[in-house]
Design a protein around this motif. Structure first.
Motif, PDB file in Angstrom:
ATOM      1  N   LEU A 173      -1.359   0.856   1.726  1.00  0.00           N
ATOM      2  CA  LEU A 173      -1.467   0.550   3.152  1.00  0.00           C
ATOM      3  C   LEU A 173      -1.188  -0.916   3.444  1.00  0.00           C
ATOM      4  O   LEU A 173      -0.679  -1.260   4.519  1.00  0.00           O
ATOM      5  N   CYS A 174      -1.510  -1.803   2.505  1.00  0.00           N
ATOM      6  CA  CYS A 174      -1.409  -3.246   2.736  1.00  0.00           C
ATOM      7  C   CYS A 174      -0.187  -3.889   2.092  1.00  0.00           C
ATOM      8  O   CYS A 174       0.055  -5.085   2.305  1.00  0.00           O
ATOM      9  N   ALA A 175       0.578  -3.171   1.321  1.00  0.00           N
ATOM     10  CA  ALA A 175       1.714  -3.741   0.612  1.00  0.00           C
ATOM     11  C   ALA A 175       2.881  -3.978   1.556  1.00  0.00           C
ATOM     12  O   ALA A 175       2.955  -3.408   2.657  1.00  0.00           O
ATOM     13  N   PRO A 176       3.837  -4.842   1.176  1.00  0.00           N
ATOM     14  CA  PRO A 176       5.042  -5.043   1.998  1.00  0.00           C
ATOM     15  C   PRO A 176       5.796  -3.730   2.183  1.00  0.00           C
ATOM     16  O   PRO A 176       5.703  -2.823   1.343  1.00  0.00           O
ATOM     17  N   PRO A 177       6.529  -3.594   3.282  1.00  0.00           N
ATOM     18  CA  PRO A 177       7.238  -2.334   3.535  1.00  0.00           C
ATOM     19  C   PRO A 177       8.340  -2.073   2.519  1.00  0.00           C
ATOM     20  O   PRO A 177       8.994  -2.990   2.025  1.00  0.00           O
ATOM     21  N   THR A 178       8.519  -0.805   2.208  1.00  0.00           N
ATOM     22  CA  THR A 178       9.590  -0.350   1.324  1.00  0.00           C
ATOM     23  C   THR A 178      10.260   0.855   1.981  1.00  0.00           C
ATOM     24  O   THR A 178       9.863   1.303   3.055  1.00  0.00           O
ATOM     25  N   LYS A 179      11.284   1.375   1.325  1.00  0.00           N
ATOM     26  CA  LYS A 179      11.939   2.567   1.862  1.00  0.00           C
ATOM     27  C   LYS A 179      10.984   3.756   1.902  1.00  0.00           C
ATOM     28  O   LYS A 179      11.040   4.579   2.803  1.00  0.00           O
ATOM     29  N   ARG A 180      10.095   3.825   0.912  1.00  0.00           N
ATOM     30  CA  ARG A 180       9.163   4.948   0.861  1.00  0.00           C
ATOM     31  C   ARG A 180       8.004   4.762   1.832  1.00  0.00           C
ATOM     32  O   ARG A 180       7.530   5.714   2.435  1.00  0.00           O
ATOM     33  N   TYR A 181       7.547   3.519   1.999  1.00  0.00           N
ATOM     34  CA  TYR A 181       6.420   3.240   2.894  1.00  0.00           C
ATOM     35  C   TYR A 181       6.837   2.156   3.885  1.00  0.00           C
ATOM     36  O   TYR A 181       6.502   0.984   3.728  1.00  0.00           O
ATOM     37  N   PRO A 182       7.571   2.545   4.930  1.00  0.00           N
ATOM     38  CA  PRO A 182       8.035   1.557   5.912  1.00  0.00           C
ATOM     39  C   PRO A 182       6.923   1.212   6.910  1.00  0.00           C
ATOM     40  O   PRO A 182       5.817   1.735   6.849  1.00  0.00           O
ATOM     41  N   THR A 232       2.921   8.148   7.093  1.00  0.00           N
ATOM     42  CA  THR A 232       2.810   8.417   8.525  1.00  0.00           C
ATOM     43  C   THR A 232       1.914   7.388   9.210  1.00  0.00           C
ATOM     44  O   THR A 232       2.220   6.915  10.315  1.00  0.00           O
ATOM     45  N   LEU A 233       0.808   7.029   8.578  1.00  0.00           N
ATOM     46  CA  LEU A 233      -0.095   6.041   9.169  1.00  0.00           C
ATOM     47  C   LEU A 233       0.577   4.679   9.271  1.00  0.00           C
ATOM     48  O   LEU A 233       0.378   3.947  10.256  1.00  0.00           O
ATOM     49  N   ARG A 234       1.391   4.330   8.296  1.00  0.00           N
ATOM     50  CA  ARG A 234       2.082   3.029   8.337  1.00  0.00           C
ATOM     51  C   ARG A 234       3.187   3.029   9.382  1.00  0.00           C
ATOM     52  O   ARG A 234       3.379   2.039  10.089  1.00  0.00           O
ATOM     53  N   MET A 235       3.920   4.123   9.486  1.00  0.00           N
ATOM     54  CA  MET A 235       5.065   4.172  10.389  1.00  0.00           C
ATOM     55  C   MET A 235       4.639   4.139  11.855  1.00  0.00           C
ATOM     56  O   MET A 235       5.333   3.554  12.684  1.00  0.00           O
ATOM     57  N   ASN A 236       3.516   4.773  12.179  1.00  0.00           N
ATOM     58  CA  ASN A 236       3.087   4.830  13.576  1.00  0.00           C
ATOM     59  C   ASN A 236       2.319   3.553  13.905  1.00  0.00           C
ATOM     60  O   ASN A 236       1.117   3.456  13.667  1.00  0.00           O
ATOM     61  N   GLU A 237       3.016   2.574  14.466  1.00  0.00           N
ATOM     62  CA  GLU A 237       2.417   1.278  14.713  1.00  0.00           C
ATOM     63  C   GLU A 237       1.525   1.262  15.941  1.00  0.00           C
ATOM     64  O   GLU A 237       0.949   0.208  16.277  1.00  0.00           O
ATOM     65  N   LYS A 238       1.388   2.414  16.609  1.00  0.00           N
ATOM     66  CA  LYS A 238       0.403   2.506  17.700  1.00  0.00           C
ATOM     67  C   LYS A 238      -1.012   2.528  17.146  1.00  0.00           C
ATOM     68  O   LYS A 238      -1.963   2.239  17.868  1.00  0.00           O
TER      69      LYS A 238
END
Length: 781
Positions: free
Chosen positions: A728-737, A700-706
């Motif tokens: 938090l710092c890794a490249p985006p994936t399907k699980r952590y976009p 949720t924290l990664r997805m909300n770019e605000k």
């Protein structure tokens, strides 16, 4: 099936999986042909027929023997003999059922082996060793472990097999090896004694236990701890200067926190690179982020020191048990008395105080003034007490007086509690057998408001989970009386301040010591709670408590705010250190809030609302939403908002200045984010427990770019912060976009002097679109 060293096995093995997931390779000794199966079935039939005939003969002989003796006395003797024979037969069967003496554990095999590979490896051990006549009955290997357990046909084969694997019989001294050429190592499995109890085998091949030792304390004698041993266990850095402690903690934060986070992120890139090689059609190209590729990707600042090095704790938890001490007594007869603290104590009556008094007695010869020899006996005694388990249960509980991080008021309360234990008929709780009543005493204190809260955790008065069936450990008839007596002892006056004896390297500052002593004076117990719990571990923060005396909460002042603390709520254990910690959080938020009045702060794992309300009071944010799993903590947070002038008009008003939600953050955070207007700038602060953040919260924290800035306050920086920082710092994936964060500051804060623990305030900033697009591109064509 049996492997015979004279006939090496070369056939396929069948794989069996038991309930634990372990694979067993059942190894046949001959080729599995129809003739072989026929021979096997015929031999079974022959053995069965012979067995039935033998049983019939035994029944006939037994009947003849019983009918031959007609005298009553003889019949009685025969019956007794039969009972004795039955018991003997039962013991013999008991030994035969356990084949541990025939088992050998072979270490350094490969972790991942298929049944065929396991069969091939085991068979290779016996090749060319027909003279040893070793027969393997079964081989068992747990999954993901690098050892196998081999069961042999007889115990006589164990030693030759061990020597074979270890190479003791070879001239060159080399033993068997695994498929990668690494030497194997074999040793006996656990043994059983004559009673059928398991015991651990010593280096000399003999058991090191008496057969009745349990797993918790096998072969460990009770002992008396010295003050230095207690300090080493509870405050392991007490011998170092404070400057040395800070340097050591800084180095640990660099090596075990910052560098590991960078490694976690780089490992994610390596994984993506491997996947791209396996899938050439993947058109995405991801380069290593610039901030990760630098030599020092995460700069760790020097730790912020604690304002107080000694006596800084505002919360203590004492475990109830037995304090161990030594006594010397003249031994002139078996039944003798000694005088201890003015009381005559009968040694025979107190023989049950220690589990094995023979192991706890030391004798010395001494000549008295009349020239007569006296036998001086030193015996380990035990008395009910509350304190710290510095050396495990075998070392007993130890009072806090020798510990430099413990304040004077905690030692004064420990003296009162131990005085109560000494005269109470109710025993402390024994976690080994789950009997007894008194479990722990949790004490919170505020030097600024002179208030003190005591929470008494106890088992049901009728007995713990392991209560005896005869009701001998049922204390229901005296429990209420003892509760009242304990309350009276704790509240009859101010908390006494006992004299403390500190080590020679204690950095004594007379001015500070006088100031601290003045602050400790005038404290009294203002609230007492009892908490009944029959579980085996610790109760959850939501477990109910029974209010027994005084106020229902503790009041503490922190910075510009005043906070209410309930029994189950979390609060930092170093008040002055918490102020330093919160100042850093406020500064990190102030850096990115151009319009504080419109900025909303998400306080994840907010506890009693201390961080969020402090940021409101400092004027760095205009609105606050707090989320925490603990309902008592959220109730305190709402009261604290009102105390500090930020009470919501309505609890359900989503536009109020403050709003607190009692729930798991992963269940509500995404929904809370959706109702925030798009134009509202957002900052987030997370202060999780040692378990860290749930994966859904990270997502949720990664997805909300605000959320442009995230401040992570970690009490486990070398553990869960490494994991969460990597996600938090890794490249985006399907699980952590979503666009990832990058670490822009790492500030350790020493909240626990004299110990190895350290808090970390790590700042994560969202990667800009330019930075992200620079490293993420698509293949041409």
């Amino acid at each position: 099936h049996i492997i015979n060293s004279s006939k090496p096995c070369a056939t396929m093995a069948t794989e069996q999986v038991d309930a634990t997931g372990s694979a067993e390779a059942v190894l046949p000794s001959s080729t599995d042909t129809k003739a072989g199966r026929d021979d096997l079935s015929s031999s079974k039939e022959t053995k069965t027929k012979v067995g039935i005939e033998d049983i019939k003969k035994e029944e006939i002989n037994e009947h003849e023997n019983n009918t031959a003796s007609t005298a009553p006395a003889t019949s009685t003797a025969s019956a007794n003999d039969d009972d004795g024979n039955a018991e003997t037969q039962h013991e013999n069967n008991k030994k035969n059922w356990d084949n541990t003496s025939k088992k050998v554990v072979v270490h350094n095999v490969l972790k991942f082996l298929r049944a065929k590979e396991l069969e091939k490896l085991v068979s290779s051990w016996l090749d060319g060793h027909d003279d040893l006549n070793i027969k393997i009955v079964k081989v068992k290997k747990p999954p993901r472990d690098n050892w196998v357990k081999v069961t042999l046909e007889s115990e006589e084969m164990v030693e030759p097999f061990i020597k074979l694997i270890n190479g003791d019989n070879n001239k060159d001294g080399e033993g068997e090896k695994n498929f990668r050429g690494k030497a194997l190592f074999a040793k006996r499995a656990e043994e059983v004694d004559d009673e059928g109890n398991r015991k651990k085998r010593g280096r000399d091949g003999e058991g090191d236990g008496d057969g009745n030792e349990n797993k918790r304390g096998r072969g460990i004698e009770e002992r008396v701890l010295t003050a230095e041993e207690v300090r080493d266990a509870i405050t392991p850095l007490w011998k170092m200067t404070y400057e040395e402690q800070l340097i050591m903690k800084w180095r640990e934060m660099v090596k075990k926190c910052a560098m590991k986070i960078v490694k976690e992120v780089k490992d994610k890139f390596r994984t993506l690179e491997k996947e791209a090689r396996r899938n050439p059609s993947n058109r995405n190209i991801i380069k290593l982020y610039d901030w990760v590729a630098t030599k020092r990707a995460i700069e760790v600042e020097k730790p912020v020191p604690s304002p107080k090095m000694y006596k800084y704790r505002n919360k203590c938890e004492f475990t109830c048990g037995y304090h161990h001490y030594r006594e010397e007594a003249k031994s002139k007869a078996e039944n003798y008395h000694i005088d201890a603290a003015g009381d005559n104590v009968n040694m025979e009556a107190n023989a049950t105080e220690t589990k094995d008094s023979s192991n706890d007695i030391e004798s010395t010869n001494k000549v008295n003034k009349n020239g007569e020899d006296e036998a001086k006996t030193t015996i380990i005694r035990k008395k009910p007490a509350a304190g710290f388990l510095a050396g495990g249960w075998q070392g007993g509980v130890h009072p806090p007086h020798c510990l430099q991080n413990m304040p004077d008021w905690s030692c004064g309360l420990a003296d009162i509690i131990n005085e109560f234990h000494a005269t109470s008929p109710i025993p402390p709780y024994d976690s080994k057998v789950h009997r007894g009543i008194w479990r722990t005493f949790t004490i919170r204190c505020s030097l600024r408001t002179k208030e003190c809260m005591v929470i008494v955790l106890h088992a049901p008065a009728s007995g713990g989970v392991g209560a005896k069936e005869d009701g001998s450990d049922d204390y229901s008839n005296v429990f209420d009386r003892e509760k009242k007596r304990l309350i009276n002892m704790l509240t009859e006056g101010l908390i006494p301040m006992p004299k403390r004896i500190f080590p020679e390297n204690h950095m004594y500052d007379e001015a500070k010591e006088e100031k601290n002593a003045a602050n400790d004076v005038g404290i009294r117990v203002t609230s007492i709670f009892f908490q009944e719990y029959e579980g085996l571990s610790h109760p959850s923060p939501e477990h109910p408590v029974q209010h027994a005396f005084g106020k229902k909460s503790l009041e503490e002042k922190l910075g510009q705010c005043t906070f209410q603390i309930s029994p189950g709520a979390f609060f930092q254990t170093n008040t002055e250190g918490a102020e330093k910690l919160y100042d850093i959080v406020v500064d990190r938020i102030r850096e990115v809030t151009d319009d504080p009045e419109k900025t909303l702060m998400f306080d994840v794992c907010c506890g009693t609302g201390t961080i969020g309300l402090t940021c409101l009071k400092e004027g760095v944010v205009g609105r606050l939403v707090g989320v925490d799993i603990s309902e008592p903590a959220i109730a305190d947070a709402e009261v604290n908002a009102e105390k500090n002038g930020y009470a919501p008009d309505k609890p359900s008003d989503k536009k109020s200045i403050t709003r607190f939600v009692a729930s798991r953050a992963e269940n509500v955070l995404a929904d809370e984010m959706k109702i925030i207007p798009k134009s509202t700038p957002i900052v987030a602060v997370v202060d999780p427990a040692r378990d860290g953040l749930h994966g859904t919260v990270v997502k949720t924290l990664r997805m909300n770019e605000k959320i442009q800035r995230l401040v992570y306050v970690s009490c486990n920086p070398t553990g869960t912060l490494v994991r969460d920082g990597g996600m938090l710092c890794a490249p985006p994936t399907k699980r952590y976009p979503g666009r990832p964060f990058k670490v822009t500051m790492a500030q350790p804060v020493d909240m626990f002097p004299l110990t190895s623990h350290c808090e970390m305030v790590m700042t994560f900033d969202r990667m800009s679109v330019e930075e992200y697009n620079k490293c993420h591109s698509k293949k041409d064509g």
